[in-house]
Structures are given as C-alpha cells and as structure tokens.
Write a protein that holds these residues in place. Structure first.
Motif, PDB file in Angstrom:
ATOM      1  N   GLU A  91       0.830  -1.206   0.000  1.00  0.00           N
ATOM      2  CA  GLU A  91       0.000   0.000   0.000  1.00  0.00           C
ATOM      3  C   GLU A  91       0.864   1.256   0.000  1.00  0.00           C
ATOM      4  O   GLU A  91       0.572   2.235  -0.676  1.00  0.00           O
ATOM      5  N   PHE A  92       1.938   1.225   0.755  1.00  0.00           N
ATOM      6  CA  PHE A  92       2.833   2.379   0.832  1.00  0.00           C
ATOM      7  C   PHE A  92       3.577   2.561  -0.488  1.00  0.00           C
ATOM      8  O   PHE A  92       3.734   3.688  -0.970  1.00  0.00           O
ATOM      9  N   LEU A  93       4.015   1.466  -1.090  1.00  0.00           N
ATOM     10  CA  LEU A  93       4.678   1.552  -2.388  1.00  0.00           C
ATOM     11  C   LEU A  93       3.740   2.121  -3.446  1.00  0.00           C
ATOM     12  O   LEU A  93       4.153   2.939  -4.290  1.00  0.00           O
ATOM     13  N   ASN A  94       2.460   1.718  -3.397  1.00  0.00           N
ATOM     14  CA  ASN A  94       1.474   2.257  -4.332  1.00  0.00           C
ATOM     15  C   ASN A  94       1.298   3.759  -4.144  1.00  0.00           C
ATOM     16  O   ASN A  94       1.210   4.512  -5.118  1.00  0.00           O
ATOM     17  N   LEU A  95       1.254   4.203  -2.901  1.00  0.00           N
ATOM     18  CA  LEU A  95       1.128   5.634  -2.627  1.00  0.00           C
ATOM     19  C   LEU A  95       2.333   6.411  -3.156  1.00  0.00           C
ATOM     20  O   LEU A  95       2.190   7.492  -3.732  1.00  0.00           O
ATOM     21  N   LEU A  96       3.513   5.862  -2.968  1.00  0.00           N
ATOM     22  CA  LEU A  96       4.720   6.523  -3.477  1.00  0.00           C
ATOM     23  C   LEU A  96       4.698   6.596  -4.997  1.00  0.00           C
ATOM     24  O   LEU A  96       5.071   7.620  -5.590  1.00  0.00           O
ATOM     25  N   GLU A  97       4.250   5.529  -5.636  1.00  0.00           N
ATOM     26  CA  GLU A  97       4.165   5.507  -7.096  1.00  0.00           C
ATOM     27  C   GLU A  97       3.168   6.558  -7.582  1.00  0.00           C
ATOM     28  O   GLU A  97       3.445   7.282  -8.543  1.00  0.00           O
ATOM     29  N   GLN A  98       2.031   6.656  -6.915  1.00  0.00           N
ATOM     30  CA  GLN A  98       1.032   7.662  -7.280  1.00  0.00           C
ATOM     31  C   GLN A  98       1.587   9.073  -7.103  1.00  0.00           C
ATOM     32  O   GLN A  98       1.360   9.953  -7.939  1.00  0.00           O
ATOM     33  N   ALA A  99       2.321   9.297  -6.049  1.00  0.00           N
ATOM     34  CA  ALA A  99       2.915  10.611  -5.802  1.00  0.00           C
ATOM     35  C   ALA A  99       3.934  10.946  -6.883  1.00  0.00           C
ATOM     36  O   ALA A  99       4.005  12.088  -7.342  1.00  0.00           O
TER      37      ALA A  99
ATOM     38  N   GLU B   7       5.187  14.168 -11.752  1.00  0.00           N
ATOM     39  CA  GLU B   7       5.657  14.187 -13.154  1.00  0.00           C
ATOM     40  C   GLU B   7       4.706  14.987 -14.018  1.00  0.00           C
ATOM     41  O   GLU B   7       5.117  15.606 -14.994  1.00  0.00           O
ATOM     42  N   LYS B   8       3.422  14.972 -13.688  1.00  0.00           N
ATOM     43  CA  LYS B   8       2.412  15.692 -14.477  1.00  0.00           C
ATOM     44  C   LYS B   8       2.550  17.208 -14.317  1.00  0.00           C
ATOM     45  O   LYS B   8       2.158  17.945 -15.195  1.00  0.00           O
TER      46      LYS B   8
END
Length: 57
Positions: free
Chosen positions: A42-50, A55-56
C-alpha cells in the motif's frame, strides 16, 4: 589512602553516560529491526502515485 573516593558529581555523570549508552543501543537495535522490514505494498502504491502526480506538474 590507597582507595580513591569518587565525587558524587562524577558518579552521577558516569550513571548518566551508562543510561544514555543503553538508550542509544536500544534505539539502534529498534531502528535496525524496522529498516529490515519489507515496505508494505500500500505504501509503495502511494509513493508511485505521488511520483506520477509530480511528473504531471
């Protein structure tokens, strides 16, 4: 006169150093335990989303 009398302040300083070392040792052990644990998905997913969000911009 062969025995050396320890001043109360010196004894208190020594006791303080021993306690500080013990606390430091315990904190290092705890930190080592935590850093060896896997990162939750879950934490890795949050970091990826951030990362994607930044980048956007």
């Amino acid at each position: 006169m062969g025995s050396k009398e320890v001043k109360p302040d010196a004894e208190a300083d020594r006791s303080r150093r021993v306690r500080q070392k013990r606390i430091g040792d315990q904190l290092r052990r705890l930190y080592d335990d935590v850093t060896s644990e896997p990162v939750p998905d879950e934490f890795l997913n949050l970091l990826e989303q951030a990362d994607k969000s930044s980048e956007k911009k």
